[in-house]
Design an enzyme around this catalytic site. Structure first.
Site, PDB file in Angstrom:
ATOM      1  N   MET A  30       0.837  -1.194   0.000  1.00 40.11           N
ATOM      2  CA  MET A  30       0.000   0.000   0.000  1.00 40.11           C
ATOM      3  C   MET A  30       0.879   1.255   0.000  1.00 40.11           C
ATOM      4  O   MET A  30       0.425   2.351   0.334  1.00 40.11           O
ATOM      5  CB  MET A  30      -0.959   0.001   1.186  1.00 40.11           C
ATOM      6  CG  MET A  30      -2.011  -1.089   1.096  1.00 40.11           C
ATOM      7  SD  MET A  30      -3.512  -0.772   2.070  1.00 40.11           S
ATOM      8  CE  MET A  30      -2.839  -0.697   3.714  1.00 40.11           C
ATOM      9  N   ALA A  32       4.084   3.910   0.948  1.00 39.01           N
ATOM     10  CA  ALA A  32       4.785   4.414   2.136  1.00 39.01           C
ATOM     11  C   ALA A  32       5.863   3.402   2.527  1.00 39.01           C
ATOM     12  O   ALA A  32       5.929   2.936   3.669  1.00 39.01           O
ATOM     13  CB  ALA A  32       3.815   4.679   3.277  1.00 39.01           C
ATOM     14  N   LEU A  33       6.702   3.079   1.568  1.00 43.19           N
ATOM     15  CA  LEU A  33       7.623   1.953   1.694  1.00 43.19           C
ATOM     16  C   LEU A  33       8.740   2.229   2.699  1.00 43.19           C
ATOM     17  O   LEU A  33       9.219   3.353   2.845  1.00 43.19           O
ATOM     18  CB  LEU A  33       8.223   1.612   0.335  1.00 43.19           C
ATOM     19  CG  LEU A  33       7.224   1.285  -0.784  1.00 43.19           C
ATOM     20  CD1 LEU A  33       7.971   0.886  -2.048  1.00 43.19           C
ATOM     21  CD2 LEU A  33       6.267   0.176  -0.361  1.00 43.19           C
ATOM     22  N   HIS A  37       9.454  -3.438   3.524  1.00 46.16           N
ATOM     23  CA  HIS A  37       8.980  -3.664   2.156  1.00 46.16           C
ATOM     24  C   HIS A  37      10.150  -3.991   1.231  1.00 46.16           C
ATOM     25  O   HIS A  37      10.066  -4.894   0.387  1.00 46.16           O
ATOM     26  CB  HIS A  37       8.277  -2.421   1.614  1.00 46.16           C
ATOM     27  CG  HIS A  37       7.019  -2.050   2.326  1.00 46.16           C
ATOM     28  ND1 HIS A  37       6.919  -0.943   3.129  1.00 46.16           N
ATOM     29  CD2 HIS A  37       5.792  -2.641   2.353  1.00 46.16           C
ATOM     30  CE1 HIS A  37       5.692  -0.857   3.608  1.00 46.16           C
ATOM     31  NE2 HIS A  37       4.991  -1.875   3.165  1.00 46.16           N
ATOM     32  N   LYS A 149       5.118  -9.524   9.698  1.00 44.77           N
ATOM     33  CA  LYS A 149       4.481  -8.632  10.669  1.00 44.77           C
ATOM     34  C   LYS A 149       2.967  -8.780  10.585  1.00 44.77           C
ATOM     35  O   LYS A 149       2.272  -8.735  11.590  1.00 44.77           O
ATOM     36  CB  LYS A 149       4.895  -7.177  10.432  1.00 44.77           C
ATOM     37  CG  LYS A 149       4.292  -6.210  11.464  1.00 44.77           C
ATOM     38  CD  LYS A 149       4.871  -4.820  11.330  1.00 44.77           C
ATOM     39  CE  LYS A 149       4.380  -4.138  10.077  1.00 44.77           C
ATOM     40  NZ  LYS A 149       2.915  -3.833  10.132  1.00 44.77           N
ATOM     41  N   ASP A 150       2.469  -8.962   9.356  1.00 45.56           N
ATOM     42  CA  ASP A 150       1.047  -9.225   9.151  1.00 45.56           C
ATOM     43  C   ASP A 150       0.824 -10.741   9.159  1.00 45.56           C
ATOM     44  O   ASP A 150       0.420 -11.345   8.166  1.00 45.56           O
ATOM     45  CB  ASP A 150       0.581  -8.624   7.827  1.00 45.56           C
ATOM     46  CG  ASP A 150       0.683  -7.110   7.829  1.00 45.56           C
ATOM     47  OD1 ASP A 150      -0.078  -6.475   8.572  1.00 45.56           O
ATOM     48  OD2 ASP A 150       1.532  -6.560   7.103  1.00 45.56           O
ATOM     49  N   GLN A 153      -2.630 -12.096   8.267  1.00 45.89           N
ATOM     50  CA  GLN A 153      -2.955 -11.841   6.865  1.00 45.89           C
ATOM     51  C   GLN A 153      -2.371 -12.919   5.955  1.00 45.89           C
ATOM     52  O   GLN A 153      -3.014 -13.342   4.987  1.00 45.89           O
ATOM     53  CB  GLN A 153      -2.418 -10.477   6.447  1.00 45.89           C
ATOM     54  CG  GLN A 153      -2.622 -10.158   4.967  1.00 45.89           C
ATOM     55  CD  GLN A 153      -2.161  -8.762   4.622  1.00 45.89           C
ATOM     56  OE1 GLN A 153      -2.906  -7.819   4.702  1.00 45.89           O
ATOM     57  NE2 GLN A 153      -0.887  -8.644   4.240  1.00 45.89           N
ATOM     58  N   VAL A 176      11.129  -7.083   9.735  1.00 40.33           N
ATOM     59  CA  VAL A 176      12.301  -6.208   9.794  1.00 40.33           C
ATOM     60  C   VAL A 176      12.053  -5.181  10.890  1.00 40.33           C
ATOM     61  O   VAL A 176      10.997  -4.556  10.941  1.00 40.33           O
ATOM     62  CB  VAL A 176      12.552  -5.513   8.445  1.00 40.33           C
ATOM     63  CG1 VAL A 176      13.741  -4.555   8.533  1.00 40.33           C
ATOM     64  CG2 VAL A 176      12.807  -6.563   7.351  1.00 40.33           C
TER      65      VAL A 176
END
Length: 281
Positions: A30, A32-33, A37, A149-150, A153, A176
């Site tokens: 989404m 805002a790397l 990411h 982290k997700d 998901q 990370v």
């Protein structure tokens, strides 16, 4: 690197790689790397002939309109980072391109989607399934990369892939963290300096709980984490659950499953942060 706005244009570019039996990797984001990411992108570049990164703030997965409105958007900076990382195509569609008409699909994602985030963010995972399935159908990647982290998901996406029979390998990549241990998140930029200082207590408490858990029960460890974080200024635990790392169902004993994970969501002021930690590998 090429920036692409239309699905048809992206598919035309990918078709050239497919014609030569090249491997395609996808990193859905989404925007805002951050370094988290980029770790996914670097792995995607390493393991595939073509790396596609999507940047799309998906409205159907936000059950809080303010969260959608305030979600950080940094497309120019994102593209500069992706070019340095070796990305081939950045797919930056409009909402109208992805949803020319309302997506009415309702997914039955089973028990993995009903707990934790599924309980506290109704409709969130259905929105995730909508956008990720659309991206998978458009790109048809051989592999898709997601950050741990997700954690929940990833389990939900694997279930969706199983149901829809996508021939895609879902690659889970390690969290990370900052030098002080805080999990990297696009939402971290919304924290004030004092909130950022306090927010590190989330990960520090999770790390301490590993040692605590060696001589205490699951219930005691859960209470230890919640109490320690709630004592910190700015922080309020929404939930902390210790679960089977495969089914995501709560466990009542450290012997309940071979893979046990603690998943947490904390409000730091108005910013919602998530993290997790493994107790049993």
């Amino acid at each position: 690197m090429e920036i692409i706005l239309k699905t048809s244009d992206l598919q035309a570019r990918i078709a050239l790689y497919r014609a030569e039996n090249k491997q395609i990797g996808l990193v859905p984001t989404m925007g805002a790397l951050h370094k988290g990411h980029l770790s996914l992108v670097e792995r995607c570049v390493k393991e595939n002939d073509c790396c596609v990164v999507s940047i799309f703030v998906n409205p159907t997965q936000f059950n809080d309109p303010n969260d959608l409105l305030n979600y950080p958007r940094t497309p120019e900076a994102d593209c500069a980072l992706l070019e340095k990382a070796g990305c081939h195509f950045v797919f930056m569609p409009s909402v109208e391109e992805i949803y020319p008409e309302k997506d009415e699909r309702i997914f039955d994602l089973g028990p993995v989607a009903a707990v934790m985030e599924g309980k506290y963010r109704p409709g969130h995972f259905n929105g995730v399934a909508q956008i990720v399935s659309k991206l998978f159908a458009a790109v048809k990647p051989d592999r898709a990369y997601f950050g741990e982290k997700d954690f929940q998901q990833i389990a939900v996406i694997k279930e969706m892939v199983r149901q829809l029979k996508f021939p895609i390998d879902i690659i889970a990549c390690p969290i990370v963290r900052e030098v002080d241990g805080m999990a990297l998140s696009s939402r971290n930029v919304r924290l004030t300096p004092s909130q950022r200082k306090n927010a590190v207590n989330i990960s520090q408490t999770l790390f301490k709980s590993r040692t605590f858990a060696k001589e205490h029960t699951v219930v005691e460890t859960t209470r230890f984490v919640i109490d320690a974080i709630n004592r910190t200024p700015d922080l309020r635990v929404e939930y902390y659950e210790i679960v089977d790392g495969d089914t995501l169902q709560p466990v009542d004993s450290w012997r309940s499953a071979p893979h046990i994970v603690g998943c947490i969501t904390v409000y730091c002021g108005e910013v919602r942060l998530i993290d997790n930690i493994t107790y049993r590998p």
